[in-house]
Design a protein around this motif. Structure first.
Motif, PDB file in Angstrom:
ATOM      1  N   LEU A   1      38.942  43.548  44.633  1.00  0.00           N
ATOM      2  CA  LEU A   1      38.353  43.071  43.682  1.00  0.00           C
ATOM      3  C   LEU A   1      39.316  43.908  42.825  1.00  0.00           C
ATOM      4  CD1 LEU A   1      37.480  40.441  42.377  1.00  0.00           C
ATOM      5  CD2 LEU A   1      34.863  40.879  41.739  1.00  0.00           C
ATOM      6  N   LEU A   2      38.802  44.792  42.059  1.00  0.00           N
ATOM      7  CA  LEU A   2      38.921  45.836  40.934  1.00  0.00           C
ATOM      8  C   LEU A   2      40.593  45.785  40.677  1.00  0.00           C
ATOM      9  CD1 LEU A   2      38.652  47.262  38.812  1.00  0.00           C
ATOM     10  CD2 LEU A   2      37.774  49.933  40.228  1.00  0.00           C
ATOM     11  N   ALA A   3      41.368  46.535  41.844  1.00  0.00           N
ATOM     12  CA  ALA A   3      42.961  45.981  41.874  1.00  0.00           C
ATOM     13  C   ALA A   3      43.648  44.600  41.693  1.00  0.00           C
ATOM     14  CB  ALA A   3      43.221  46.528  43.611  1.00  0.00           C
ATOM     15  N   THR A   4      42.982  43.679  42.202  1.00  0.00           N
ATOM     16  CA  THR A   4      43.245  41.965  41.739  1.00  0.00           C
ATOM     17  C   THR A   4      43.285  42.333  39.934  1.00  0.00           C
ATOM     18  OG1 THR A   4      43.163  41.668  43.881  1.00  0.00           O
ATOM     19  CG2 THR A   4      43.128  39.875  41.922  1.00  0.00           C
TER      20      THR A   4
ATOM     21  N   ALA B   1      41.759  55.033  39.538  1.00  0.00           N
ATOM     22  CA  ALA B   1      40.844  55.454  40.611  1.00  0.00           C
ATOM     23  C   ALA B   1      41.665  54.535  41.935  1.00  0.00           C
ATOM     24  CB  ALA B   1      40.184  55.064  39.401  1.00  0.00           C
ATOM     25  N   VAL B   2      41.160  53.152  42.428  1.00  0.00           N
ATOM     26  CA  VAL B   2      41.158  52.171  43.265  1.00  0.00           C
ATOM     27  C   VAL B   2      42.416  52.600  44.324  1.00  0.00           C
ATOM     28  CG1 VAL B   2      41.929  50.220  44.462  1.00  0.00           C
ATOM     29  CG2 VAL B   2      40.302  50.312  41.703  1.00  0.00           C
ATOM     30  N   ALA B   3      43.755  52.962  43.683  1.00  0.00           N
ATOM     31  CA  ALA B   3      45.100  53.170  44.614  1.00  0.00           C
ATOM     32  C   ALA B   3      44.396  54.954  45.498  1.00  0.00           C
ATOM     33  CB  ALA B   3      45.923  53.276  44.077  1.00  0.00           C
TER      34      ALA B   3
ATOM     35  N   HIS C   1      35.720  44.882  49.411  1.00  0.00           N
ATOM     36  CA  HIS C   1      36.027  43.703  48.669  1.00  0.00           C
ATOM     37  C   HIS C   1      35.775  44.327  47.513  1.00  0.00           C
ATOM     38  CE1 HIS C   1      35.295  41.253  52.135  1.00  0.00           C
ATOM     39  NE2 HIS C   1      34.246  41.607  52.617  1.00  0.00           N
ATOM     40  N   ARG C   2      35.144  45.135  46.555  1.00  0.00           N
ATOM     41  CA  ARG C   2      34.808  45.683  44.998  1.00  0.00           C
ATOM     42  C   ARG C   2      35.951  46.233  44.927  1.00  0.00           C
ATOM     43  NH1 ARG C   2      31.254  50.710  43.792  1.00  0.00           N
ATOM     44  NH2 ARG C   2      32.334  50.376  41.773  1.00  0.00           N
TER      45      ARG C   2
END
Length: 106
Positions: free
Chosen positions: A88-91, A65-67, A84-85
């Motif tokens: 952070l979610l990818a990390t 979803a992030v990508a 930043h969100r």
């Protein structure tokens, strides 16, 4: 004294390289999730293994979803920086996948 105007950003190669990097990372993440599921299927099925594989797939979906959101954002003429969100979610998804992989292996 006025500050000089910011030079126009090249809309061509840099966003394309970033888009390709996100796609490569997503592919790598997909392969890691598939290998985790394969390890559960190949070995004896345990509750920890199934839970680890299910959580790995959940982490994969979050990263996907992030990508996808980032790849679509890079189509703009002046794409906004990664939030930043989103970072952070990818990390968190990446670290979670590593933890779930350990659970599947053990």
């Amino acid at each position: 004294m006025t500050e000089p105007a910011t030079p126009a950003r090249d809309p061509g190669l840099q966003p394309e390289r970033t888009r390709l990097a996100w796609r490569r990372t997503t592919l790598t993440f997909t392969i890691a999730a598939v290998l985790a599921a394969k390890a559960v299927i190949r070995d004896e099925i345990t509750a920890a293994g199934v839970t680890g594989a299910a959580l790995a797939v959940l982490a994969w979906l979050g990263f996907l979803a992030v990508a996808h959101r980032r790849i679509r954002a890079l189509d703009a003429a002046r794409p906004a920086p990664l939030s930043h969100r989103g970072a952070l979610l990818a990390t968190v998804c990446t670290v979670a996948l590593a933890a779930f992989a350990v659970a599947v292996v053990l």
